[in-house]
Design an enzyme around this catalytic site. Structure first.
Site, PDB file in Angstrom:
ATOM      1  N   GLY A  46     -12.357  -2.797   6.920  1.00  0.00           N
ATOM      2  CA  GLY A  46     -11.159  -2.997   6.374  1.00  0.00           C
ATOM      3  C   GLY A  46     -10.224  -1.974   6.998  1.00  0.00           C
ATOM      4  O   GLY A  46     -10.536  -0.796   7.755  1.00  0.00           O
ATOM      5  N   GLN A  51      -2.922   3.070   7.312  1.00  0.00           N
ATOM      6  CA  GLN A  51      -3.661   3.835   8.206  1.00  0.00           C
ATOM      7  C   GLN A  51      -3.377   3.867   9.564  1.00  0.00           C
ATOM      8  O   GLN A  51      -3.943   4.562  10.336  1.00  0.00           O
ATOM      9  CB  GLN A  51      -5.193   3.230   8.017  1.00  0.00           C
ATOM     10  CG  GLN A  51      -5.646   3.614   6.550  1.00  0.00           C
ATOM     11  CD  GLN A  51      -7.054   3.120   6.568  1.00  0.00           C
ATOM     12  OE1 GLN A  51      -7.419   1.872   6.332  1.00  0.00           O
ATOM     13  NE2 GLN A  51      -8.210   3.881   6.832  1.00  0.00           N
ATOM     14  N   CYS A  99     -14.468   6.105   5.084  1.00  0.00           N
ATOM     15  CA  CYS A  99     -13.142   5.633   5.499  1.00  0.00           C
ATOM     16  C   CYS A  99     -12.510   5.977   6.771  1.00  0.00           C
ATOM     17  O   CYS A  99     -12.872   7.157   7.022  1.00  0.00           O
ATOM     18  CB  CYS A  99     -12.195   6.115   4.529  1.00  0.00           C
ATOM     19  SG  CYS A  99     -10.255   5.941   4.529  1.00  0.00           S
ATOM     20  N   LEU A 100     -11.892   5.121   7.312  1.00  0.00           N
ATOM     21  CA  LEU A 100     -11.600   5.426   8.787  1.00  0.00           C
ATOM     22  C   LEU A 100     -10.594   6.574   8.769  1.00  0.00           C
ATOM     23  O   LEU A 100     -10.558   7.178   9.828  1.00  0.00           O
ATOM     24  CB  LEU A 100     -11.140   4.207   9.575  1.00  0.00           C
ATOM     25  CG  LEU A 100     -12.135   3.180   9.512  1.00  0.00           C
ATOM     26  CD1 LEU A 100     -11.291   1.756  10.140  1.00  0.00           C
ATOM     27  CD2 LEU A 100     -13.190   3.350  10.465  1.00  0.00           C
ATOM     28  N   HIS A 141     -10.877  -0.531  -2.159  1.00  0.00           N
ATOM     29  CA  HIS A 141     -10.885   0.582  -1.326  1.00  0.00           C
ATOM     30  C   HIS A 141      -9.453   0.324  -0.370  1.00  0.00           C
ATOM     31  O   HIS A 141      -8.457   1.223  -0.602  1.00  0.00           O
ATOM     32  CB  HIS A 141     -11.837   0.732  -0.221  1.00  0.00           C
ATOM     33  CG  HIS A 141     -11.723   1.770   0.810  1.00  0.00           C
ATOM     34  ND1 HIS A 141     -12.571   2.864   0.756  1.00  0.00           N
ATOM     35  CD2 HIS A 141     -10.683   2.061   1.805  1.00  0.00           C
ATOM     36  CE1 HIS A 141     -12.153   3.702   1.650  1.00  0.00           C
ATOM     37  NE2 HIS A 141     -11.089   3.258   2.247  1.00  0.00           N
ATOM     38  N   GLU A 142      -9.118  -0.994   0.022  1.00  0.00           N
ATOM     39  CA  GLU A 142      -7.888  -1.220   0.890  1.00  0.00           C
ATOM     40  C   GLU A 142      -6.646  -1.431   0.077  1.00  0.00           C
ATOM     41  O   GLU A 142      -5.756  -0.970   0.361  1.00  0.00           O
ATOM     42  CB  GLU A 142      -8.186  -2.663   1.701  1.00  0.00           C
ATOM     43  CG  GLU A 142      -9.400  -2.468   2.665  1.00  0.00           C
ATOM     44  CD  GLU A 142      -9.265  -1.253   3.680  1.00  0.00           C
ATOM     45  OE1 GLU A 142      -8.618  -0.618   3.939  1.00  0.00           O
ATOM     46  OE2 GLU A 142     -10.299  -0.885   3.879  1.00  0.00           O
ATOM     47  N   HIS A 145      -5.382   1.920  -0.613  1.00  0.00           N
ATOM     48  CA  HIS A 145      -4.636   2.477   0.502  1.00  0.00           C
ATOM     49  C   HIS A 145      -3.165   2.296   0.325  1.00  0.00           C
ATOM     50  O   HIS A 145      -2.261   3.115   0.671  1.00  0.00           O
ATOM     51  CB  HIS A 145      -4.988   2.085   1.806  1.00  0.00           C
ATOM     52  CG  HIS A 145      -6.015   2.938   2.365  1.00  0.00           C
ATOM     53  ND1 HIS A 145      -6.055   4.270   2.717  1.00  0.00           N
ATOM     54  CD2 HIS A 145      -7.276   2.292   2.940  1.00  0.00           C
ATOM     55  CE1 HIS A 145      -7.238   4.530   3.248  1.00  0.00           C
ATOM     56  NE2 HIS A 145      -7.921   3.648   3.382  1.00  0.00           N
TER      57      HIS A 145
HETATM   58 ZN    ZN Z   1      -9.872   3.664   3.834  1.00  0.00          ZN
END
Ligand code: ZN
Length: 188
Positions: A46, A51, A99-100, A141-142, A145
């Site tokens: 995701g 991000q 998480c990226l 999670h997304e 953000h």
């Molecule tokens: Zn993330």
């Protein structure tokens, strides 16, 4: 399409609520395409607008479940309903989340088992997905953000301190850091 730099925790765009998408044009189509490519290159399951430095309410997702069904697409201006969060302690393996925007780290976090996602796609067609388990986790999670919340913000106190130390040690947590999948040797 292009792989975009992924912003690392400390970048203000990651910590502020995102704005609704109001214009559905070629630029948005390009952004969604680039976000899918960036997610795949990372690799991740995701990726949310903030991000990649875009403070808009959209995310992309891509995940294949245990039965082989591929869940992939874009969620624009999403709404999310979740079942009550489970009580107790998060499992170190089963609940480990990454998480990226906090690359290389994983910490366990309890999430609601079920979630209903309602959003529109690039053609402004509304859709709804009833998610369970890991897909429900991805959506939570997304969606976070888009409200400027990272999963590390939700960790229980002890783990949160560990995460904060790791972020500090990497010299993140301040504006100006990003990484480029395929070029920088980082992974989530
Ligand atoms: Zn993330």
């Amino acid at each position: 399409m292009a792989v975009l730099p992924i912003r690392i925790t400390g970048e203000p765009v990651l910590h502020a609520p995102a704005e609704p998408v109001t214009v559905f044009d070629a630029e948005l189509e390009q952004l969604v395409g680039d976000m899918l490519e960036t997610m795949d290159a990372a690799p991740g399951v995701g990726l949310a607008g903030p991000q990649v430095g875009v403070g808009k309410r959209l995310f992309v997702f891509g995940w294949t479940d245990e039965e082989g069904t591929e869940w992939r697409g874009e969620a624009i201006n999403p709404e999310l309903w979740i079942s009550p969060a489970p009580t107790g302690w998060a499992d170190e393996d089963e609940d480990a989340e990454g998480c990226l925007s906090v690359p290389g780290e994983r910490f366990e976090l309890l999430r609601s088992q079920k979630a209903i996602l309602r959003a529109v796609d690039l053609q402004q067609r509304p859709f709804e997905i009833e998610a369970e388990g890991w897909l429900a986790r991805i959506f939570q999670h997304e969606y976070d953000h888009l409200d400027g919340v990272l999963y590390v913000d939700r960790l229980e106190t002890g783990l949160r301190k560990t995460a904060e130390k790791a972020i500090k040690k990497a010299r993140w947590g301040v504006p100006g850091h990003s990484w480029l999948p395929g070029e920088d040797d980082l992974e989530a």
